[in-house]
Design a protein around this motif. Sequence first.
Motif, mmCIF file in Angstrom:
data_model
loop_
_atom_site.group_PDB
_atom_site.id
_atom_site.type_symbol
_atom_site.label_atom_id
_atom_site.label_comp_id
_atom_site.label_asym_id
_atom_site.label_seq_id
_atom_site.Cartn_x
_atom_site.Cartn_y
_atom_site.Cartn_z
ATOM 1 N N ARG A 4 7.209 9.659 -1.042
ATOM 2 C CA ARG A 4 6.591 10.944 -1.212
ATOM 3 C C ARG A 4 5.590 10.930 -0.045
ATOM 4 O O ARG A 4 4.943 12.037 0.390
ATOM 5 C CB ARG A 4 5.598 11.137 -2.491
ATOM 6 C CG ARG A 4 6.708 11.254 -3.696
ATOM 7 C CD ARG A 4 5.974 11.402 -4.976
ATOM 8 N NE ARG A 4 5.151 12.621 -5.201
ATOM 9 C CZ ARG A 4 4.413 12.870 -6.085
ATOM 10 N NH1 ARG A 4 4.557 12.227 -7.303
ATOM 11 N NH2 ARG A 4 3.838 14.123 -6.242
ATOM 12 N N GLY A 5 5.161 9.847 0.692
ATOM 13 C CA GLY A 5 4.305 9.684 1.553
ATOM 14 C C GLY A 5 3.022 9.810 1.176
ATOM 15 O O GLY A 5 2.342 9.910 0.104
ATOM 16 N N LEU A 6 1.993 10.168 2.584
ATOM 17 C CA LEU A 6 0.662 10.747 2.178
ATOM 18 C C LEU A 6 0.440 12.031 1.945
ATOM 19 O O LEU A 6 0.333 12.814 2.856
ATOM 20 C CB LEU A 6 -0.478 10.095 3.418
ATOM 21 C CG LEU A 6 -1.726 10.072 3.105
ATOM 22 C CD1 LEU A 6 -2.277 9.434 1.969
ATOM 23 C CD2 LEU A 6 -2.175 9.536 4.571
ATOM 24 N N GLY A 7 0.466 12.554 0.770
ATOM 25 C CA GLY A 7 0.422 13.869 0.484
ATOM 26 C C GLY A 7 -0.787 14.175 -0.529
ATOM 27 O O GLY A 7 -1.579 13.094 -0.921
ATOM 28 N N PRO A 8 -0.628 15.256 -1.219
ATOM 29 C CA PRO A 8 -1.774 15.542 -2.357
ATOM 30 C C PRO A 8 -1.870 14.347 -3.454
ATOM 31 O O PRO A 8 -3.067 13.894 -3.878
ATOM 32 C CB PRO A 8 -1.262 16.479 -2.979
ATOM 33 C CG PRO A 8 -0.608 17.483 -1.910
ATOM 34 C CD PRO A 8 0.133 16.387 -1.304
ATOM 35 N N TRP A 9 -0.774 13.722 -3.860
ATOM 36 C CA TRP A 9 -0.676 12.593 -4.668
ATOM 37 C C TRP A 9 -0.126 11.425 -4.104
ATOM 38 O O TRP A 9 1.399 11.582 -3.645
ATOM 39 C CB TRP A 9 0.057 12.951 -6.026
ATOM 40 C CG TRP A 9 -0.707 13.451 -6.895
ATOM 41 C CD1 TRP A 9 -0.811 15.054 -7.035
ATOM 42 C CD2 TRP A 9 -1.484 13.000 -8.166
ATOM 43 N NE1 TRP A 9 -1.878 15.356 -8.078
ATOM 44 C CE2 TRP A 9 -2.084 14.262 -8.676
ATOM 45 C CE3 TRP A 9 -2.076 11.864 -8.343
ATOM 46 C CZ2 TRP A 9 -3.529 14.029 -9.736
ATOM 47 C CZ3 TRP A 9 -2.953 11.490 -9.371
ATOM 48 C CH2 TRP A 9 -3.547 12.627 -9.962
ATOM 49 N N ALA A 10 -0.482 10.325 -3.592
ATOM 50 C CA ALA A 10 -0.001 9.247 -2.923
ATOM 51 C C ALA A 10 -0.087 7.932 -3.636
ATOM 52 O O ALA A 10 -1.155 7.792 -4.118
ATOM 53 C CB ALA A 10 -0.618 9.348 -1.544
ATOM 54 N N ARG A 11 1.030 7.188 -3.529
ATOM 55 C CA ARG A 11 0.892 5.869 -4.088
ATOM 56 C C ARG A 11 0.944 4.789 -3.020
ATOM 57 O O ARG A 11 1.969 4.839 -2.516
ATOM 58 C CB ARG A 11 2.084 5.600 -5.174
ATOM 59 C CG ARG A 11 1.978 4.374 -5.886
ATOM 60 C CD ARG A 11 3.105 4.466 -7.022
ATOM 61 N NE ARG A 11 2.830 5.302 -7.885
ATOM 62 C CZ ARG A 11 4.027 6.025 -8.472
ATOM 63 N NH1 ARG A 11 5.074 5.688 -8.126
ATOM 64 N NH2 ARG A 11 3.630 6.754 -9.400
ATOM 65 N N LEU A 12 -0.167 3.938 -2.752
ATOM 66 C CA LEU A 12 -0.108 2.923 -1.814
ATOM 67 C C LEU A 12 -0.196 1.513 -2.774
ATOM 68 O O LEU A 12 -0.930 1.511 -3.616
ATOM 69 C CB LEU A 12 -1.350 3.162 -1.099
ATOM 70 C CG LEU A 12 -1.281 4.360 0.051
ATOM 71 C CD1 LEU A 12 -1.314 5.482 -0.470
ATOM 72 C CD2 LEU A 12 -2.398 3.989 0.986
ATOM 73 N N TYR A 13 0.473 0.638 -2.138
ATOM 74 C CA TYR A 13 0.592 -0.808 -2.613
ATOM 75 C C TYR A 13 0.827 -1.825 -1.654
ATOM 76 O O TYR A 13 1.499 -1.595 -0.815
ATOM 77 C CB TYR A 13 1.905 -0.604 -3.946
ATOM 78 C CG TYR A 13 3.334 -0.537 -3.464
ATOM 79 C CD1 TYR A 13 4.107 -1.454 -3.252
ATOM 80 C CD2 TYR A 13 3.536 0.926 -3.233
ATOM 81 C CE1 TYR A 13 5.325 -1.409 -2.677
ATOM 82 C CE2 TYR A 13 5.030 1.176 -2.598
ATOM 83 C CZ TYR A 13 5.788 0.061 -2.321
ATOM 84 O OH TYR A 13 7.045 0.322 -1.865
ATOM 85 N N ARG A 14 0.603 -2.877 -2.466
ATOM 86 C CA ARG A 14 1.344 -4.159 -1.775
ATOM 87 C C ARG A 14 2.206 -4.963 -2.742
ATOM 88 O O ARG A 14 2.309 -4.461 -4.051
ATOM 89 C CB ARG A 14 -0.098 -5.185 -1.511
ATOM 90 C CG ARG A 14 -0.949 -4.487 -0.408
ATOM 91 C CD ARG A 14 -2.167 -5.629 -0.060
ATOM 92 N NE ARG A 14 -3.037 -5.074 0.876
ATOM 93 C CZ ARG A 14 -2.768 -4.762 2.033
ATOM 94 N NH1 ARG A 14 -1.707 -5.603 2.674
ATOM 95 N NH2 ARG A 14 -3.754 -4.263 3.122
ATOM 96 N N ASP A 15 2.764 -5.911 -2.201
ATOM 97 C CA ASP A 15 3.747 -6.609 -3.009
ATOM 98 C C ASP A 15 3.079 -7.091 -4.066
ATOM 99 O O ASP A 15 1.982 -7.567 -4.033
ATOM 100 C CB ASP A 15 4.642 -7.829 -2.122
ATOM 101 C CG ASP A 15 5.427 -7.221 -1.105
ATOM 102 O OD1 ASP A 15 5.919 -6.200 -1.436
ATOM 103 O OD2 ASP A 15 5.765 -7.725 -0.111
ATOM 104 N N PRO A 16 3.680 -7.194 -5.339
ATOM 105 C CA PRO A 16 3.100 -7.602 -6.494
ATOM 106 C C PRO A 16 2.706 -9.430 -6.448
ATOM 107 O O PRO A 16 3.411 -9.847 -5.779
ATOM 108 C CB PRO A 16 3.986 -7.372 -7.713
ATOM 109 C CG PRO A 16 5.474 -7.229 -7.097
ATOM 110 C CD PRO A 16 5.049 -6.722 -5.659
#
Length: 730
Positions: free
Chosen positions: A263-275
């Motif tokens: 979904r990329g950087l939009g109104p709702w964005a999910r950013l993460y690093r490896d667990p």
Amino acid sequence: MSTENELFSAVDALLEQVAQDDLPVPAERKRLREAAGLSQAQIATALDARREAVGNWETGKTEPRPPKRAAYARLLEGLAARFPTPAADVPTATPEPVVPEVFTGPVPAAEAPEAPAPAAAVRPAPAASSRRPGAKKAVAKKTAAATAGDVDPRFENGPLAVVDADADGQVSAYCVGGLVLDVPAKTIPALVDWTLTEGRLGQARLHRNGRDADPVLVLTAAALERFGLPAALSEEERRASRLPESHKVVKQIARAGLQMTQRGLGPWARLYRDPEGSKRRCVQLCVLPWNALDTREWGRRDDPQLLLTMDPADLAQYLGLYAARVMTPRGTTATTGLELMVALRPPTRAEKDEATGEFQRAFNTDALTAVYDVVECEVPDEHPILKGKFARHHLRTPAEMLMEEPYDWSRPLTDDECANEFLVAIDINMSFAAAANGLTVGLNGPTRLTGNPAFDPSLPGSWLVDLSHVDLARVKVGKQWTDLDATRLPSPFTPKGDRPEGPAWYATPTVAYAVELGYDVAPIEAYVRTQSARYLDPWYKRLRDAYVETMADLGVTTDLGGSEFLQEMTRSRSTDPVMSLLATAIKSTAKGGIGKLRQRSRGQVPYYEHYPALARETWRPDIRAAVLSNQRVGIHRKVLKTAAAGLYPAHIGTDAIVYPAPGPSPLDVLPTTPEGKPVPGGFRLGVSPGMVKHQGTQTVLWAEQLFEERGGVFNIANLIKTDPTAGEGE
């Protein structure tokens, strides 16, 4: 030979029997819960009890009764094994291992909903001088009174924060309970890392087989400016619902080693690093100025700027309460409603392999666990399975398409009804959630039945059957045959209220209602699901409790009835703006979650091409159809009860029913027994889902003028509103 379920039931009965007197003292029950970092609400959810009941068990005011007592004893025994009391003999039972959760990489939110968190109570903020271990840069700047409650120590700052910046560029995170944290981050990657390492935000899972909810950061306009993000998306960016990869902040994120979903950087964005092992390291951004929180769902339709201008602390209170009572927001209320289903009925669990001793993934039998073949009659027009079957603009007939939708019905008033001065509209509280309560739905794929199969009301699915012979002039109301004026009643079998003209596809509840009315049915064929469950029951209970608790905060409680209830509902509109928003969001979550079960393409891809929603286990148009069928026939069942008492509706729009009345109040129209009580099985005033409230009143003269202006009678059910915001989200 006994079946496996029968054996399990027998074992559970024995466990229940031996657990009757095997509970620790009340103080020890509380100690064990707190040692495990569990809240009363979490235990209540697991045991299908009320939070107040768990509190009473811990104070000794009451004791749990079967079957909850055995389950509670089992929980306490396991906790005692993990958290023994110093200087005391404790049980030596082996605790159930905690299995690491495997995270395989970025997954589009529309395709794989995350199982979020349970109710975490809003709590008092700590003293301004306190510092948090492991978060020395996060210092509380402000305190405020809040409701005391149990807090998971991993998420002591709450499920989310509203991130704002002042004129000097200082970034602050407004959390639940009035807590405000200094945020040293100057970039989006630094903000994410601060959240993962020091923010202590998030929420514990709703179900033991689910996942903890990722922390949510709500970015205000000032925060966007501080972090180098645009105040608004361009037209092209709005269509794509994301910033382009060439934007400097997107490049910052990539350089920092952070990953994003598709979904990329939009109104709702999910950013993460490896667990890290089994621990997820993921943060969700909710960009407020980019319409992440649609004002039609989260705000007020008559004030589009409300959320944008709301004080960050008030916004944190609002969204924090929503997270506590429903779940951490995940996008639209519809998206959140759908993911709440998954959070409460996780598809998988960890199961120990007896041969290797290792834990593997296993599927839960009461959940939606796979994407199955679809049925032509159940899918919307643009579905790929219909490619080449119909012309592009062909309108499918009821014999080709399952048309289970809410009511949109109206009729002209009779001369006698025109003698009434008023038209009173009543509205059913959370009608779609109420229709889901206790409803058996299919869990597996369809099985086709041909050759005029016998109707089986226990099999959820779709039936091709002719119901045109059902005559509303004489039907069974309850167990008695009753003569009615069929010209003043809608058919229960079509959304427009027209009598069917031949064979058509219907969901199981609709066909079962025809049998209930006293008529035989003879299906031609059917598509049924052989594995079924009351899948939506925990979802309904969660939303019901959230709504009832919120309305109680507004002064409208379940013990009110009649005129007192109507007075409190009128007063509640101006009691607490935040609670009013919360009530609207909860109702939107219930309605939108059901609609999301048959999410349409809406131009995402060309007609007859695959679109992302179709890859979800929860894309189940048959379940949506069953709920809408149950909602419509539920209304009709109550309409018949009131019709038997001499009162007929004039308009029905979704869940609003209009009656001609001599006075302006529902009390002037809803029939009662000689003792003054509501007619059994009819409409009943009250705040609980399925009960009704006053939507509004207009005069008969007003309606006649409107019909004259528009050249005929049309449905005015949703135009009769005393309060402009009444009925939103229902």
